[in-house]
Design a protein around this motif. Structure first.
Motif, PDB file in Angstrom:
ATOM      1  N   THR A  55      11.239   4.564 -16.752  1.00 56.80           N
ATOM      2  CA  THR A  55      11.245   3.122 -16.475  1.00 56.80           C
ATOM      3  C   THR A  55      12.615   2.720 -15.941  1.00 56.80           C
ATOM      4  OG1 THR A  55      12.119   2.457 -18.633  1.00 56.80           O
ATOM      5  CG2 THR A  55       9.729   2.729 -18.454  1.00 56.80           C
ATOM      6  N   SER A  56      12.645   1.547 -15.317  1.00 54.22           N
ATOM      7  CA  SER A  56      13.948   0.950 -15.027  1.00 54.22           C
ATOM      8  C   SER A  56      13.953  -0.438 -15.666  1.00 54.22           C
ATOM      9  CB  SER A  56      14.183   0.857 -13.524  1.00 54.22           C
ATOM     10  OG  SER A  56      13.384  -0.166 -12.957  1.00 54.22           O
ATOM     11  N   SER A  88       5.474  -3.480 -19.922  1.00 52.17           N
ATOM     12  CA  SER A  88       4.816  -4.741 -20.284  1.00 52.17           C
ATOM     13  C   SER A  88       3.384  -4.462 -20.712  1.00 52.17           C
ATOM     14  CB  SER A  88       4.856  -5.728 -19.112  1.00 52.17           C
ATOM     15  OG  SER A  88       4.417  -5.081 -17.944  1.00 52.17           O
ATOM     16  N   VAL A  89       2.940  -5.218 -21.709  1.00 48.27           N
ATOM     17  CA  VAL A  89       1.605  -4.996 -22.275  1.00 48.27           C
ATOM     18  C   VAL A  89       0.542  -5.291 -21.238  1.00 48.27           C
ATOM     19  CG1 VAL A  89      -0.009  -5.664 -24.106  1.00 48.27           C
ATOM     20  CG2 VAL A  89       2.416  -5.741 -24.522  1.00 48.27           C
ATOM     21  N   GLY A  90      -0.456  -4.391 -21.146  1.00 48.05           N
ATOM     22  CA  GLY A  90      -1.625  -4.655 -20.315  1.00 48.05           C
ATOM     23  C   GLY A  90      -2.705  -5.262 -21.196  1.00 48.05           C
ATOM     24  N   LYS A 128       0.783   3.517 -15.576  1.00 49.12           N
ATOM     25  CA  LYS A 128       0.061   2.931 -16.712  1.00 49.12           C
ATOM     26  C   LYS A 128      -0.082   3.996 -17.787  1.00 49.12           C
ATOM     27  CE  LYS A 128      -4.516   1.653 -18.163  1.00 49.12           C
ATOM     28  NZ  LYS A 128      -5.413   2.770 -18.395  1.00 49.12           N
ATOM     29  N   MET A 129       0.091   3.592 -19.030  1.00 48.26           N
ATOM     30  CA  MET A 129      -0.065   4.558 -20.133  1.00 48.26           C
ATOM     31  C   MET A 129      -0.779   3.877 -21.293  1.00 48.26           C
ATOM     32  SD  MET A 129       2.979   6.704 -21.997  1.00 48.26           S
ATOM     33  CE  MET A 129       2.784   7.407 -23.633  1.00 48.26           C
ATOM     34  N   PHE A 156       1.991  -1.233 -18.745  1.00 50.35           N
ATOM     35  CA  PHE A 156       2.350  -1.007 -17.336  1.00 50.35           C
ATOM     36  C   PHE A 156       3.865  -0.940 -17.230  1.00 50.35           C
ATOM     37  CE2 PHE A 156      -1.904  -2.763 -17.144  1.00 50.35           C
ATOM     38  CZ  PHE A 156      -2.497  -1.893 -16.243  1.00 50.35           C
ATOM     39  N   PHE A 157       4.325  -0.237 -16.219  1.00 50.44           N
ATOM     40  CA  PHE A 157       5.772  -0.021 -16.071  1.00 50.44           C
ATOM     41  C   PHE A 157       6.166  -0.462 -14.658  1.00 50.44           C
ATOM     42  CE2 PHE A 157       3.697   3.054 -18.783  1.00 50.44           C
ATOM     43  CZ  PHE A 157       4.394   2.937 -19.973  1.00 50.44           C
ATOM     44  N   ARG A 158       6.740  -1.641 -14.577  1.00 46.36           N
ATOM     45  CA  ARG A 158       7.129  -2.138 -13.252  1.00 46.36           C
ATOM     46  C   ARG A 158       8.640  -2.053 -13.110  1.00 46.36           C
ATOM     47  NH1 ARG A 158       3.515  -5.998 -15.280  1.00 46.36           N
ATOM     48  NH2 ARG A 158       1.420  -5.572 -14.512  1.00 46.36           N
TER      49      ARG A 158
END
Ligand code: DMJ
Length: 574
Positions: A358-359, A440-442, A377-378, A432-434
């Motif tokens: 992640t960043s 952030s929670v999906g 996505k995880m 999700f990893f933006r």
């Protein structure tokens, strides 16, 4: 003048020379036997020595891994570890502490609250709905909560509760149900729960029940390829796949019965269960991809994967990979099961190709893959991976083992962040990893899932780092704060607001509370050298795979005395 043949050196290899001198012949024969024995003995020694070295290296790798980053490590003074590879390491022991004892008592009390609520409002039904204070038969009326709880009650020393559950299984559990059961869910919860209760208690009734339900599931494997259909009617058979998969079988649903069915064959002496489930892996192995990553759908007619579907370590993929490793462990890591370890290692190389950071914080996560593209996505479900990697790390050489354990630790941190980052401190279902946002929670529900605390339990056992216990304790406190109500434990519809759902999942009692309890117990309680957990956290005793099939497990262990909640293992019969 040329010397005659019989007087020169040649006479020594002329047979007639010896026939005329029987004493020399005897001496020559004795000499031959002595030299052959010496050569054989030497070769045996060398082989044994090599085996010993390889074992020591494995142990060394494990111990080195344990030493990494271990300021908080609980090493008993009577044990020593050395950094130098030429000095043989000695075993690590973990100290129990008053803090651990207090924490596990709290977890035990949580189990009692969950169990008593179920007994009061939903006894004999599959699941408790705590808000409406009633039961619901979501697994066909198999008493799923009772069966899933048996071993947790036993391990926690809740003997009266175990006895009540045992008697219900003996007197009231009936599998002759006109119900389309999930082969996967029924295997991991019911077959696994009953086998574990059998291994712990030695009560033959559990084995008979396990065999009854397994016999009803067995026709599910009668597909052209041997890949099972994932649903079957418990009373009438008629296996088929769920409509929503378009006729395909699901990877996790097809590759997560091996531990239970192999264990059943070992304990009953009937090889038919083992044959069915091993054929599945052999079928998948024929064309195993070079990265070891299989998509979630399989065609039961051809046995081939549907490559248009997703590759994931989350829902519908997860425990297929888990069982490759665990069947190898269950099989005593012998040559007979080597192919499972090889497939698992191939898949773990593939897993590493899915890992991104992640960043800005560089947390590691596992992507999903569709065709050639990765999605950031995880699932929280994939948080079993750190535990699996830790468990499998000691089977590598020292360098690779340390690398794999290090990845496990990185991923465990991310999974802990799933919890720590929400207002309720409970994780959502997926993330999700933006870029720039870390995670952030999906899907924002939490249904009391166990995967992260499962991994914390393994990591604590393999590293001795108390931080993992502290993280587990924080998660437990968040469950207590948000999910506990007077009539049991509920999931959250939304981890941001804390709004509650109306279900106490059976895996909360089977897995979440059990792994938390073990996180605060000495590692000798369900030692990983003697037991292997199925994917529903039901421990199955490791017995010799090729040493003949036994009707009884070789020994049964009573874990705790009646009064206390902790202590050393004690054999009750063997
Ligand atoms: C459990 O039934 C098992 O752990 C399964 O492998 C995955 N899902 C649940 C818990 O989340």
């Amino acid at each position: 003048m040329a010397r005659s043949r019989s007087s020169g050196w040649f006479r020594w290899i002329n047979p007639s020379y010896y026939l005329r001198r029987p004493k020399r012949l005897a001496l020559l024969f004795i000499g031959f036997v002595v030299v052959s024995f010496a050569v054989w003995d030497r070769q045996t020694l060398v082989r044994e020595h090599k085996e010993e070295i390889s074992k020591l290296n494995e142990e060394l790798s494990l111990l080195r891994s344990r030493m990494r980053g271990s300021k908080d490590m609980l090493i008993d003074e009577s044990w020593e570890v050395t950094e130098k590879s030429d000095e043989p390491p000695k075993k690590i022991a973990f100290k129990d502490s008053p803090v651990d004892a207090e924490r596990r008592e709290k977890v035990k009390e949580a189990m009692l609250h969950a169990w008593n609520s179920y007994v009061k409002y939903a006894w004999g039904q599959d699941e408790l709905q705590p808000q409406t204070r009633n039961g619901v038969d979501s697994f066909g009326g198999l008493g799923a909560t009772v069966v899933d709880s048996l071993d947790t009650l036993y391990i926690m020393g809740l003997h009266d509760q175990f006895k009540k559950a045992r008697d219900w299984v003996a007197d009231s559990l009936n599998f002759n149900k006109d119900y389309e059961a999930s082969v996967f869910e029924t295997t991991i919860r019911v077959v696994g729960g009953l086998l574990s209760a059998y291994d712990l208690s030695g009560d033959n009734m559990f084995l008979q029940k396990a065999q009854d339900i397994a016999n009803r599931l067995l026709p599910a494997w009668d597909s052209p390829s041997g890949i099972p259909y994932n649903s079957i009617n418990l009373a009438h058979g008629n296996p088929h796949n769920f409509g929503w998969t378009g006729g395909d079988s699901i990877l996790a649903d097809s590759g997560t019965e091996q531990l239970e069915f192999i264990a059943l064959s070992q304990r009953t002496g009937d090889p038919k269960y083992q044959k069915k489930v091993e054929r599945v892996i052999d079928e998948l192995r024929k064309d195993y991809p070079s990265d070891g990553l299989l998509p979630i759908y399989l065609n039961p007619n051809t046995g081939k994967p549907s490559y248009h579907s997703t590759i994931t370590f989350g829902a519908m993929g997860d425990s297929f990979y888990e069982y490759l490793l665990k069947v190898w462990i269950q099989g005593n890591k012998t040559d007979t099961v080597k192919r499972y370890r090889e497939m698992w290692e191939t898949s773990m190389d593939g897993l590493q190709s899915l890992v991104r950071k992640t960043s800005p914080s560089s947390f590691s996560y596992i992507c999903e893959k569709n065709g050639d593209s990765l999605s950031d996505k995880m699932d929280e479900l994939a948080c079993f991976v750190p535990g699996m990697l830790a468990l499998g790390s000691s089977g590598y050489g020292p360098e690779k083992g340390a690398k794999i354990l290090s990845l496990a630790e990185e991923l465990a941190l991310t999974c802990y962040k799933f919890y720590e980052s929400t207002p309720t401190k409970l994780a959502g279902e997926n993330y999700f990893f933006r870029a720039g946002e870390d995670l952030s929670v999906g899907t924002s529900w939490n249904i009391l899932r166990p995967e992260t605390v499962e991994s914390l339990m393994y990591l604590w056992r393999f590293t001795g780092n108390k931080t993992y216990q502290d993280w587990g304790w924080n998660i437990f406190k968040a469950f207590e704060k948000n999910s506990r109500i007077d009539s049991g434990y509920v999931g959250l519809r939304d981890v941001n607001t804390g709004s509650k759902d109306n279900k106490m999942q059976t895996f909360f009692l089977a897995e979440t509370l059990k792994y938390l309890y073990l996180l605060f117990s000495p590692p000798s309680v369900i030692s990983l050298d003697e037991w292997v957990f199925n994917t529903e956290a039901h421990p199955l005793r490791i017995v010799p795979r090729d040493g003949g099939l036994s009707r009884k497990p070789p020994s049964v262990t009573k874990l705790f005395g009646r009064k206390q909640g902790g202590g050393r293992e004690r054999k009750i019969w063997s």
